[in-house]
Design a protein around this motif. Structure first.
Motif, PDB file in Angstrom:
ATOM      1  N   HIS A   1      47.385  21.567  -2.172  1.00  0.00           N
ATOM      2  CA  HIS A   1      47.934  21.076  -0.491  1.00  0.00           C
ATOM      3  C   HIS A   1      47.925  22.846   0.279  1.00  0.00           C
ATOM      4  O   HIS A   1      47.946  23.834   0.381  1.00  0.00           O
ATOM      5  CB  HIS A   1      48.904  20.691  -0.602  1.00  0.00           C
ATOM      6  CG  HIS A   1      49.405  20.326   0.896  1.00  0.00           C
ATOM      7  ND1 HIS A   1      51.084  20.527   0.985  1.00  0.00           N
ATOM      8  CD2 HIS A   1      48.997  20.071   1.971  1.00  0.00           C
ATOM      9  CE1 HIS A   1      51.425  19.612   2.364  1.00  0.00           C
ATOM     10  NE2 HIS A   1      49.563  19.721   3.197  1.00  0.00           N
TER      11      HIS A   1
ATOM     12  N   CYS B   1      54.581  24.465   8.815  1.00  0.00           N
ATOM     13  CA  CYS B   1      54.705  24.382   7.819  1.00  0.00           C
ATOM     14  C   CYS B   1      55.848  24.237   7.231  1.00  0.00           C
ATOM     15  O   CYS B   1      55.865  23.638   5.947  1.00  0.00           O
ATOM     16  CB  CYS B   1      54.345  26.335   8.463  1.00  0.00           C
ATOM     17  SG  CYS B   1      52.929  26.151   8.197  1.00  0.00           S
ATOM     18  N   HIS B   2      56.841  24.541   7.381  1.00  0.00           N
ATOM     19  CA  HIS B   2      57.865  24.017   5.802  1.00  0.00           C
ATOM     20  C   HIS B   2      58.105  22.182   5.841  1.00  0.00           C
ATOM     21  O   HIS B   2      58.584  21.853   5.796  1.00  0.00           O
ATOM     22  CB  HIS B   2      59.739  25.010   6.194  1.00  0.00           C
ATOM     23  CG  HIS B   2      59.299  26.205   6.218  1.00  0.00           C
ATOM     24  ND1 HIS B   2      58.523  27.024   5.607  1.00  0.00           N
ATOM     25  CD2 HIS B   2      59.668  27.369   7.251  1.00  0.00           C
ATOM     26  CE1 HIS B   2      58.935  28.010   5.751  1.00  0.00           C
ATOM     27  NE2 HIS B   2      60.206  28.631   6.817  1.00  0.00           N
ATOM     28  N   GLU B   3      59.037  21.998   7.201  1.00  0.00           N
ATOM     29  CA  GLU B   3      58.208  20.615   7.206  1.00  0.00           C
ATOM     30  C   GLU B   3      57.491  19.606   6.392  1.00  0.00           C
ATOM     31  O   GLU B   3      57.554  18.766   5.801  1.00  0.00           O
ATOM     32  CB  GLU B   3      58.676  19.777   8.614  1.00  0.00           C
ATOM     33  CG  GLU B   3      59.531  20.334   9.309  1.00  0.00           C
ATOM     34  CD  GLU B   3      59.054  19.518  10.746  1.00  0.00           C
ATOM     35  OE1 GLU B   3      58.315  18.809  11.283  1.00  0.00           O
ATOM     36  OE2 GLU B   3      59.270  20.394  12.247  1.00  0.00           O
ATOM     37  N   HIS B   4      55.629  20.478   6.108  1.00  0.00           N
ATOM     38  CA  HIS B   4      55.059  19.923   5.468  1.00  0.00           C
ATOM     39  C   HIS B   4      54.992  20.579   4.124  1.00  0.00           C
ATOM     40  O   HIS B   4      54.329  20.616   3.655  1.00  0.00           O
ATOM     41  CB  HIS B   4      54.031  20.087   5.948  1.00  0.00           C
ATOM     42  CG  HIS B   4      53.574  18.815   7.626  1.00  0.00           C
ATOM     43  ND1 HIS B   4      53.953  17.849   6.999  1.00  0.00           N
ATOM     44  CD2 HIS B   4      53.864  19.293   8.973  1.00  0.00           C
ATOM     45  CE1 HIS B   4      53.846  16.593   8.482  1.00  0.00           C
ATOM     46  NE2 HIS B   4      53.305  18.462   9.363  1.00  0.00           N
ATOM     47  N   ASN B   5      55.888  21.460   3.748  1.00  0.00           N
ATOM     48  CA  ASN B   5      56.064  22.184   2.416  1.00  0.00           C
ATOM     49  C   ASN B   5      54.346  23.146   2.205  1.00  0.00           C
ATOM     50  O   ASN B   5      54.108  22.963   1.226  1.00  0.00           O
ATOM     51  CB  ASN B   5      56.267  20.885   1.494  1.00  0.00           C
ATOM     52  CG  ASN B   5      56.691  22.218   0.272  1.00  0.00           C
ATOM     53  OD1 ASN B   5      57.740  22.644   0.256  1.00  0.00           O
ATOM     54  ND2 ASN B   5      56.830  20.721  -0.943  1.00  0.00           N
TER      55      ASN B   5
ATOM     56  N   ARG C   1      52.883  26.058   1.365  1.00  0.00           N
ATOM     57  CA  ARG C   1      53.363  27.355   0.702  1.00  0.00           C
ATOM     58  C   ARG C   1      52.119  28.231   0.542  1.00  0.00           C
ATOM     59  O   ARG C   1      52.459  29.612   1.144  1.00  0.00           O
ATOM     60  CB  ARG C   1      53.420  27.379  -0.574  1.00  0.00           C
ATOM     61  CG  ARG C   1      54.819  26.243  -1.046  1.00  0.00           C
ATOM     62  CD  ARG C   1      56.305  27.135  -1.246  1.00  0.00           C
ATOM     63  NE  ARG C   1      56.560  27.986   0.164  1.00  0.00           N
ATOM     64  CZ  ARG C   1      57.659  27.509   0.709  1.00  0.00           C
ATOM     65  NH1 ARG C   1      57.734  26.725   0.672  1.00  0.00           N
ATOM     66  NH2 ARG C   1      57.935  28.054   1.782  1.00  0.00           N
TER      67      ARG C   1
END
Lengths: 287, 287
Positions: free
Chosen positions: B23, B83-87, B89
């Motif tokens: 991802h 970016c954080h919402e969709h994890n 990395r």
């Protein structure tokens, strides 16, 4: 002395005293530079035979010189013949010849073509160095083009006392200087335009005015122009020239400052340029 | 590892195997690059969450990704939140964001402004390095943007076998290379255009296409484009990109060749570009 050393030499074998000059040839390009030079020569009682290039040199120059002759661009043999006819032993090149002219060779004579072919590259230094060497072969010495115009070389300092530079302008000048020196050191161009720590435009063959206008279109208002001499500038040709027109172009581009190395550039029509700059809040700074 | 060393490092601590990626976040600028990258990810079964910039990123990108989100230019905090919402990395930046956008800051959020302020300059490396460090602070690793597109990096050699370079073209490439490297080494631009040993145009903020068109206007037909990577190119951003559009611009400028360093540049739509170039007698050469 090797050709290369000669080309880049700043120290002439016999430092010239303008007072000993009686008669010079003026190889004239475009703009005010040849006219101002002719005036300066007249003021000192030096007679001038000018050779203009059709379509490039201002016809007005004829009013300021003793003899005016014309050639087509690239008619190098004819140029030399004219110099000999008028007994020219010392000459000055003044005024830009648009660098792109070298691609318009339809009227070049054989010697002009050979000269072009013999240049290592078509960078300004190579080309003008080759021209200078051809003159030397004909016993015509090419003189420092600033010799009679030292009053047009501003000393270091602020030219616009009513428009001192902001810290942001000073930062942009410091940012731009080493980059402009790098560009000039490779004989690519003399001018870069920066804004807030970004390089907006770099001059190559389009010339300073076009570079300034492009920068304004790209980055909007607030651009700072940094114009430099080459690290080892040969004063016989391609000395940086600024003037009233440069300020006008910067106004058109909504820029805020022009910076250049004091005593290494010619600044023409400086009084009008300073008055115009100050009326528009533009800083002119010689470092 | 210092920030500077990190910024310029070509060797990542853990060389990444695309096979381990499941991802990624795709921070998308303009043009085909993000779309081709999304396609390449899909082909490998990697899911893509893309963040586009309104007015810059092609809306078509949405058709090629699993999730499409949009931000305004400079809404950096929002970008990180997405970016954080969709994890996310691991992320890739792809596609040009017109450098001049940094002067259009009306919609920037506080973090975007801070990022701009913290950059040493607004050169591409400084800015994109600052962006990459901000992502790192948020535990989002920025990946080599060419990771999934190695098939778009042509090896050294002639791309147009039916249009081999003339000696004049080879001479111009050799003339232009060190100059282009100098420009790129100062992070001014990646492209210069030369003709017969003269530098016609240098790229700064206007971009490659405009530089090519300007050269054609100045010098007429026969220009040669030399595009380079930086001496120590960080492949996470600002990798040189060429493609069908570059060839089309060169045709418009009546140019004759494009040269670039093999395996250091992405060349998109290469089959169409080669076919078009050969039909017009244009040389495409990777050295």
């Amino acid at each position: 002395m090797s050709a290369t050393a000669d080309l880049h030499s700043l120290d002439y074998a016999t430092p010239l005293d303008p007072l000993t000059l009686r008669h010079i040839g003026l190889i004239a390009g475009e703009g005010r530079f040849p006219i101002l030079l002719a005036q300066a020569a007249r003021d000192r009682g030096i007679s001038v035979t000018a050779v203009g290039i059709n379509g490039i040199t201002s016809p007005e120059l004829a009013d300021y010189v003793d003899t005016m002759r014309w050639v087509e661009f690239g008619q190098f043999n004819r140029l030399i013949q004219i110099c000999h006819e008028h007994n020219i032993r010392q000459a000055i090149m003044a005024g830009r010849v648009k660098h792109r002219s070298i691609f318009q060779i339809s009227k070049m004579d054989g010697r002009g073509m050979k000269l072009l072919a013999r240049s290592v590259s078509r960078k300004a230094d190579d080309l003008l160095g080759a021209v200078t060497r051809e003159f030397a072969i004909e016993n015509i010495e090419m003189l420092d083009s600033t010799l009679l115009l030292r009053q047009c070389m501003p000393p270091s300092g602020l030219l616009t006392p009513n428009c001192p530079p902001t810290q942001e302008i000073l930062d942009d000048i410091e940012f731009g200087k080493p980059l402009a020196n790098a560009i000039a050191g490779h004989d690519i161009g003399q001018t870069i335009v920066v804004k807030q720590g970004a390089v907006i435009a770099v001059e190559a063959m389009e010339g300073t005015n076009q570079t300034i206008l492009r920068a304004g279109e790209i980055a909007g208002e607030g651009c700072v122009v940094v114009k430099v001499a080459k690290p080892r500038q040969d004063r016989r040709f391609d000395v940086p020239v600024l003037g009233l027109t440069t300020v006008k172009k910067l106004i058109q581009a909504r820029g805020r400052a022009i910076a250049f190395p004091g005593s290494q550039a010619l600044f023409f029509e400086v009084e009008e340029a300073v008055a115009l700059a100050e009326s528009r809040g533009i800083t002119l700074l010689a470092w």
